[in-house]
Scaffold this motif. Structure first.
Motif, PDB file in Angstrom:
ATOM      1  N   ALA A 164      10.809   2.211  -5.637  1.00 23.36           N
ATOM      2  CA  ALA A 164       9.875   1.110  -5.893  1.00 23.36           C
ATOM      3  C   ALA A 164       8.678   1.542  -6.726  1.00 23.36           C
ATOM      4  CB  ALA A 164       9.396   0.515  -4.574  1.00 23.36           C
ATOM      5  N   SER A 165       8.589   2.818  -7.066  1.00 23.99           N
ATOM      6  CA  SER A 165       7.470   3.280  -7.889  1.00 23.99           C
ATOM      7  C   SER A 165       7.453   2.600  -9.253  1.00 23.99           C
ATOM      8  CB  SER A 165       7.515   4.798  -8.059  1.00 23.99           C
ATOM      9  OG  SER A 165       8.669   5.193  -8.783  1.00 23.99           O
ATOM     10  N   ALA A 185       0.827  -1.212   0.000  1.00 30.11           N
ATOM     11  CA  ALA A 185       0.000   0.000   0.000  1.00 30.11           C
ATOM     12  C   ALA A 185       0.860   1.260   0.000  1.00 30.11           C
ATOM     13  CB  ALA A 185      -0.916   0.004   1.220  1.00 30.11           C
ATOM     14  N   ARG A 186       2.128   1.139   0.402  1.00 28.00           N
ATOM     15  CA  ARG A 186       2.958   2.320   0.631  1.00 28.00           C
ATOM     16  C   ARG A 186       3.820   2.708  -0.567  1.00 28.00           C
ATOM     17  NH1 ARG A 186       4.508   1.575   7.047  1.00 28.00           N
ATOM     18  NH2 ARG A 186       2.525   0.613   7.634  1.00 28.00           N
ATOM     19  N   ILE A 187       3.721   1.950  -1.649  1.00 32.10           N
ATOM     20  CA  ILE A 187       4.514   2.254  -2.844  1.00 32.10           C
ATOM     21  C   ILE A 187       3.813   3.369  -3.626  1.00 32.10           C
ATOM     22  CG2 ILE A 187       5.315   1.346  -5.055  1.00 32.10           C
ATOM     23  CD1 ILE A 187       5.691  -1.358  -3.678  1.00 32.10           C
ATOM     24  N   PRO A 188       4.491   4.500  -3.840  1.00 31.90           N
ATOM     25  CA  PRO A 188       3.841   5.630  -4.513  1.00 31.90           C
ATOM     26  C   PRO A 188       3.875   5.505  -6.031  1.00 31.90           C
ATOM     27  CG  PRO A 188       6.063   6.247  -3.905  1.00 31.90           C
ATOM     28  CD  PRO A 188       5.868   4.842  -3.395  1.00 31.90           C
ATOM     29  N   ALA A 189       3.043   6.281  -6.690  1.00 28.00           N
ATOM     30  CA  ALA A 189       3.105   6.384  -8.143  1.00 28.00           C
ATOM     31  C   ALA A 189       4.384   7.114  -8.535  1.00 28.00           C
ATOM     32  CB  ALA A 189       1.884   7.138  -8.662  1.00 28.00           C
ATOM     33  N   PRO A 190       4.894   6.857  -9.741  1.00 24.40           N
ATOM     34  CA  PRO A 190       6.110   7.561 -10.175  1.00 24.40           C
ATOM     35  C   PRO A 190       5.960   9.076 -10.054  1.00 24.40           C
ATOM     36  CG  PRO A 190       5.583   5.789 -11.694  1.00 24.40           C
ATOM     37  CD  PRO A 190       4.424   5.885 -10.741  1.00 24.40           C
ATOM     38  N   GLY A 191       6.976   9.700  -9.465  1.00 19.80           N
ATOM     39  CA  GLY A 191       6.964  11.148  -9.314  1.00 19.80           C
ATOM     40  C   GLY A 191       6.277  11.656  -8.065  1.00 19.80           C
ATOM     41  N   GLU A 192       5.617  10.760  -7.335  1.00 20.42           N
ATOM     42  CA  GLU A 192       4.952  11.170  -6.105  1.00 20.42           C
ATOM     43  C   GLU A 192       5.821  10.866  -4.891  1.00 20.42           C
ATOM     44  OE1 GLU A 192       1.028   9.605  -5.752  1.00 20.42           O
ATOM     45  OE2 GLU A 192       0.332  10.514  -7.627  1.00 20.42           O
ATOM     46  N   ALA A 193       5.607  11.609  -3.828  1.00 18.02           N
ATOM     47  CA  ALA A 193       6.396  11.421  -2.605  1.00 18.02           C
ATOM     48  C   ALA A 193       5.953  10.154  -1.871  1.00 18.02           C
ATOM     49  CB  ALA A 193       6.233  12.634  -1.688  1.00 18.02           C
ATOM     50  N   GLN A 230      13.965   4.907   3.933  1.00 14.69           N
ATOM     51  CA  GLN A 230      12.654   4.424   3.486  1.00 14.69           C
ATOM     52  C   GLN A 230      12.121   5.269   2.336  1.00 14.69           C
ATOM     53  OE1 GLN A 230       9.765   4.026   6.612  1.00 14.69           O
ATOM     54  NE2 GLN A 230      10.683   2.134   7.387  1.00 14.69           N
ATOM     55  N   LYS A 231      12.321   6.553   2.430  1.00 16.28           N
ATOM     56  CA  LYS A 231      11.841   7.440   1.364  1.00 16.28           C
ATOM     57  C   LYS A 231      12.465   7.065   0.024  1.00 16.28           C
ATOM     58  CE  LYS A 231      11.315  12.394   0.263  1.00 16.28           C
ATOM     59  NZ  LYS A 231      11.793  12.336  -1.122  1.00 16.28           N
ATOM     60  N   LYS A 232      13.784   6.858   0.028  1.00 18.11           N
ATOM     61  CA  LYS A 232      14.463   6.491  -1.218  1.00 18.11           C
ATOM     62  C   LYS A 232      13.984   5.133  -1.722  1.00 18.11           C
ATOM     63  CE  LYS A 232      18.978   5.822  -3.373  1.00 18.11           C
ATOM     64  NZ  LYS A 232      18.504   4.645  -4.144  1.00 18.11           N
TER      65      LYS A 232
END
Length: 292
Positions: free
Chosen positions: A113-114, A89-97, A106-108
């Motif tokens: 993983a987008s 659930a925590r994987i963002p769309a490309p370009g999103e934070a 974790q942020k990186k």
């Protein structure tokens, strides 16, 4: 006699039924004059009494209702088979934070993983384009209905004009329905067990994208059912060999003897949407059909 011939006493399936239906009595009960007797909770019709239905003794009934509601709606829509998409659930769309990141590492990792969000989106498009050949009765995309990989799956289906299913569950976070689930196929559950049953009951293939505890739970439950022959072998596809082999030492399990060496053949790896769809198409001999 005309009253008996006008269809008023037929059910939706055409069966004759002269008894008054429960919906009519529900409406009648709502306009009964308020008295101390009619205002008492004991007087409320049992099937519209939320407090009564939530009693501990009614758990078996609630389990049955959660199983039946989704089953009946999917049957009415003539949905015969699905392709399940599990993932974080925590994987963002490309370009999103990475909204769920707790630190820079974790942020990186999550933002890198987008790529799996994008592959999930493409994969759902491929499945949905094939589903069109059956009038969206076969290979319909189903996700957990939330954000991340789940959102990508429902989004990919919507982008090619296909319906998709979302099986949400009541959680304190993460689990509001994403906006791409087909509204009429958006479900909500209290019981994890019933939700899991609906994921698998029509599954012709299951894809597992990188994810956390929930994704691991869904993967291990599925592979255990296949391993123990409680479920027919179907394509079970793990996206990203590097991710999965980093967090699970499958070879060590086999070497130790807690699983059989040939249990490693119960699943396959894919890196792209096209690779995953090819596994499914080869398994079901779909290659002779119109290409998705």
């Amino acid at each position: 006699m005309a009253r008996w011939k006008n269809g008023k006493h037929r059910r939706k399936d055409g069966s004759w039924d002269p008894l008054k239906d429960s919906s009519t009595d529900k409406q009648t009960a709502e306009v009964i004059p308020r008295t101390p007797q009619s205002a008492s909770s004991s007087y409320t019709l049992a099937y519209v009494d939320d407090e009564f239905l939530c009693r501990e003794e009614l758990r078996p009934v609630r389990l049955q209702l959660e199983l039946l509601k989704t089953e009946m709606i999917l049957t009415e829509r003539n949905i015969k088979s699905t392709v399940v998409m599990f993932g974080g659930a925590r994987i963002p769309a490309p370009g999103e934070a990475a909204w769920a990141a707790k630190n820079d590492i974790q942020k990186k990792n999550l933002e890198d993983a987008s790529i799996y969000y994008e592959e999930a989106r493409k994969f759902a498009q491929l499945c949905s384009e094939h589903a069109q050949h059956s009038g969206y009765q076969e290979y319909v995309v189903v996700t957990g209905g939330g954000p991340g990989v789940m959102e990508a799956g429902n989004r990919g289906a919507q982008e090619v004009g296909a319906p998709s299913i979302g099986l949400n569950i009541v959680l304190p976070h993460e689990q509001a329905p994403n906006p791409y689930v087909t509204p009429e196929l958006s479900f909500n559950f209290h019981y994890f067990a019933i939700r899991k049953m609906h994921f698998l009951m029509r599954a012709k293939a299951i894809t597992i994208f990188p994810g956390g505890f929930g994704t691991l739970d869904e993967f291990f439950e599925t592979i255990t059912l296949i391993q123990t022959k409680r479920m027919a072998p179907i394509p079970l596809i793990l996206f990203s060999r590097a991710f999965w082999e980093d967090i699970i030492n499958f070879e060590a399990l086999a070497a130790f003897g807690t699983i059989a060496p040939d249990d490693l053949e119960l699943f396959q790896f894919a890196e792209t949407a096209e690779e995953a769809w090819k596994i499914i198409a080869d398994f079901y001999d779909l290659n002779d059909e119109a290409a998705p």
